[in-house]
Design a protein around this motif. Structure first.
Motif, short mmCIF file in Angstrom:
data_model
loop_
_atom_site.label_atom_id
_atom_site.label_comp_id
_atom_site.label_asym_id
_atom_site.label_seq_id
_atom_site.Cartn_x
_atom_site.Cartn_y
_atom_site.Cartn_z
N ARG A 14 -4.27 -0.24 -7.70
CA ARG A 14 -3.10 -0.45 -8.55
C ARG A 14 -3.16 0.44 -9.78
NH1 ARG A 14 -0.74 -6.35 -7.74
NH2 ARG A 14 -1.00 -6.33 -5.50
N ASN A 15 -4.32 0.65 -10.21
CA ASN A 15 -4.49 1.46 -11.40
C ASN A 15 -4.94 2.86 -10.99
OD1 ASN A 15 -5.29 2.61 -13.80
ND2 ASN A 15 -6.15 0.70 -14.59
N PRO A 16 -4.16 3.85 -11.36
CA PRO A 16 -4.48 5.22 -10.96
C PRO A 16 -5.87 5.65 -11.42
CG PRO A 16 -2.36 5.12 -12.04
CD PRO A 16 -2.95 3.75 -12.16
N SER A 17 -6.25 5.17 -12.56
CA SER A 17 -7.57 5.58 -13.02
C SER A 17 -8.67 4.95 -12.19
CB SER A 17 -7.76 5.22 -14.49
OG SER A 17 -7.58 3.85 -14.67
N THR A 18 -8.34 3.84 -11.61
CA THR A 18 -9.31 3.25 -10.69
C THR A 18 -9.50 4.15 -9.49
OG1 THR A 18 -8.58 1.05 -11.38
CG2 THR A 18 -9.85 1.18 -9.36
N LEU A 19 -8.41 4.73 -9.08
CA LEU A 19 -8.52 5.68 -7.97
C LEU A 19 -9.40 6.86 -8.37
CD1 LEU A 19 -7.77 6.85 -5.23
CD2 LEU A 19 -5.73 7.82 -6.30
N LYS A 20 -9.18 7.33 -9.56
CA LYS A 20 -9.99 8.46 -10.02
C LYS A 20 -11.47 8.12 -9.93
CE LYS A 20 -6.92 10.67 -13.34
NZ LYS A 20 -6.61 10.72 -14.78
N VAL A 21 -11.75 6.98 -10.46
CA VAL A 21 -13.15 6.56 -10.42
C VAL A 21 -13.62 6.41 -8.98
CG1 VAL A 21 -14.72 4.69 -11.00
CG2 VAL A 21 -13.02 5.45 -12.65
N GLN B 245 0.81 -1.20 0.00
CA GLN B 245 0.00 0.00 0.00
C GLN B 245 0.84 1.25 0.00
OE1 GLN B 245 -2.38 -1.26 3.12
NE2 GLN B 245 -3.13 -2.71 1.62
N MET B 246 1.97 1.15 0.60
CA MET B 246 2.79 2.33 0.66
C MET B 246 3.59 2.50 -0.63
SD MET B 246 1.77 3.50 3.21
CE MET B 246 0.68 2.89 4.46
N ASP B 247 3.52 1.49 -1.42
CA ASP B 247 4.22 1.56 -2.68
C ASP B 247 3.77 2.78 -3.46
OD1 ASP B 247 5.27 1.23 -5.16
OD2 ASP B 247 5.05 -0.95 -5.11
N THR B 248 4.73 3.50 -3.92
CA THR B 248 4.38 4.73 -4.62
C THR B 248 3.66 4.45 -5.91
OG1 THR B 248 6.57 4.69 -5.60
CG2 THR B 248 6.26 6.04 -3.65
N LYS B 249 3.88 3.25 -6.40
CA LYS B 249 3.24 2.93 -7.67
C LYS B 249 1.73 2.79 -7.50
CE LYS B 249 6.44 -0.02 -8.28
NZ LYS B 249 7.16 -1.23 -8.61
N ALA B 250 1.38 2.45 -6.33
CA ALA B 250 -0.05 2.28 -6.10
C ALA B 250 -0.69 3.64 -5.88
CB ALA B 250 -0.27 1.38 -4.90
N SER B 251 -1.89 3.77 -6.33
CA SER B 251 -2.63 4.99 -6.07
C SER B 251 -3.34 4.83 -4.75
CB SER B 251 -3.62 5.22 -7.20
OG SER B 251 -2.93 5.29 -8.41
N PHE B 252 -3.25 5.84 -4.02
CA PHE B 252 -3.72 5.74 -2.64
C PHE B 252 -4.76 6.80 -2.35
CE2 PHE B 252 -3.21 6.51 1.93
CZ PHE B 252 -3.45 5.23 2.39
#
Ligand SMILES: [Zn+2]
Ligand SMILES: [Zn+2]
Ligand SMILES: [Zn+2]
Ligand SMILES: [Zn+2]
Length: 381
Positions: free
Chosen positions: A93-100, A77-84
């Motif tokens: 994992r997918n930044p656009s998923t975070l957007k949604v 979770q702290m991985d910068t690659k992950a969107s938080f």
DNA sequence: CTATGCACCGATTGATAA
DNA sequence: TTATCAATCGGTGCATAG
């Protein structure tokens, strides 16, 4: 990492006028108009699979390992690659998923039904909604031919035929077809418990105080020791590690504290029966003749906090560790662990739908144990 | 009342198109 | 890599039957 095959990978209709972000739903919507029965739509028939087996919720092997190793999940979770998402502490994992995802915080609803104007945050939900404006019910029960507007509704209906009762009572072995029925039933348990006092799950003896109950349960405990007779009732080291790791990771796992309603993680957790069940889980797997009775006995909910503070030693602990201490520690205190057990419990529930065999196995055993411990429960028929 | 049953919604996931 | 979408979950609310 081999991923488990998904079976629902039907080629997307490439050039449908599925106007994506478009706030107005194009009428030719991708929503299955292959309606009646939707021949190949996995929506309609996947009864080959056990109903509960949600392919959707299968986790990658990678993720499973993370759960098992406990710490990995947190690191991930702290991985910068992950969107938080800082609002709900969830990672994607997918930044656009975070957007949604953020739409559920912002309340943004960019998709509107052009028939009734109702707005939705997620396109899929609009599609589903638009379905209801269509005439005719598109999903037919394979058993009774009754038809339904929505696939979800059909699936739920079919539980009637299959006998699947997916809602388990947390306190006894009863299962229910409907959530409301289950909740009502559990409420009865709670009311009953709080009326009576402290109930021994082994013999139903009701004690006025927690202390009295502990004294009482020590009898069971020592009796249990006698009967044990060298039988190996201890969990394997692997099991212990697994559970210990899972617990530690989950309780630190923001994913588990998110607002995901499906998990129903309460904001606060007045220790309840859930907490008491967790110990069962911790050593249930592979154990055929445990002393599951040596679980902390449910106390009236309203009393718990008091006990936790002042009388914590009255609770039998879930001893996750040294096998030797497995039975001898059942009467030890644990309150500081409440949270952990709680978290673990919910994690298990969530993973019940996944394909994680070890978790599943453990959970299954857990259910069996619940049965064992509820033999004398007045609510058990 | 309580249990049952259905309509519908919010949200997530994984595959895949862009 | 990101955006999109089908699929599917868990859940609530309400109507109805017993
Ligand atoms: Zn969030
Ligand atoms: Zn509409
Ligand atoms: Zn039917
Ligand atoms: Zn029960």
């Amino acid at each position: 990492m081999l991923k488990k095959r998904k079976k629902h990978s039907r080629p997307r209709p490439t050039d449908e006028n599925v106007s994506e972000v478009d706030t107005k739903c194009s009428s030719g919507e991708a929503i299955d108009e292959n309606t009646n029965g939707a021949e190949d739509s996995p929506e309609t028939f996947d009864f080959e699979c056990p109903p509960e087996k949600s392919i959707e919720q299968e986790k990658t092997v990678e993720e499973e390992e993370e759960v098992e190793q406990g710490v990995a999940a947190t690191e991930w979770q702290m991985d910068t690659k992950a969107s938080f998402c800082e609002l709900c502490q969830k990672s994607f994992r997918n930044p656009s998923t975070l957007k949604v995802h953020m739409r559920c915080h912002t309340g943004e609803k960019p998709y509107s039904c052009k028939v009734c104007g109702k707005c939705f945050s997620f396109p899929g939900n609009l599609s589903k909604h638009e379905h209801i404006h269509q005439v005719g019910k598109n999903f037919t029960c394979q058993f009774c031919k009754k038809t339904f507007l929505l696939h979800k509704t059909l699936k739920k209906h079919e539980r009637i035929h299959t006998g699947e009762k997916m809602y388990d009572c947390k306190f006894c072995s009863q299962q229910f077809l409907y959530l409301t029925s289950r909740n009502n039933h559990e409420q009865k348990h709670l009311e009953e418990q709080s009326e009576k006092g402290f109930v021994c799950v082994q013999c139903s003896k009701v004690c006025k105080t927690a202390a009295a109950l502990v004294m009482h349960q020590k009898k069971h405990y020592f009796r249990g020791l006698k009967h044990r007779d060298g039988k190996d009732l201890q969990p394997s080291a692997a099991e212990i590690c697994t559970w210990g790791g899972a617990a530690s990771s989950i309780c630190n796992d923001p994913k588990m504290t998110g607002e995901r309603r499906s998990v129903s993680m309460p904001e606060s957790f007045p220790p309840s029966f859930d907490d008491c069940e967790a110990p069962l889980l911790s050593y249930s797997s592979g154990v055929t003749e445990v002393i599951p009775q040596n679980v902390c006995t449910p106390s009236p909910v309203e009393n718990v906090s008091t006990i936790g503070e002042t009388d914590s030693s009255h609770f039998m602990t879930p001893p996750p560790l040294p096998p030797v201490a497995l039975h001898s520690s059942v009467l030890m205190e644990v309150p500081k662990g409440w949270k952990h057990w709680k978290a673990r419990h919910y994690n298990l529930e969530e993973n019940l739908n996944s394909d994680h065999s070890s978790l599943k196995e453990s959970t299954k055993t857990f259910t069996e144990l619940k049965t064992m411990t509820s033999f004398d429960n007045p609510f058990v028929p």
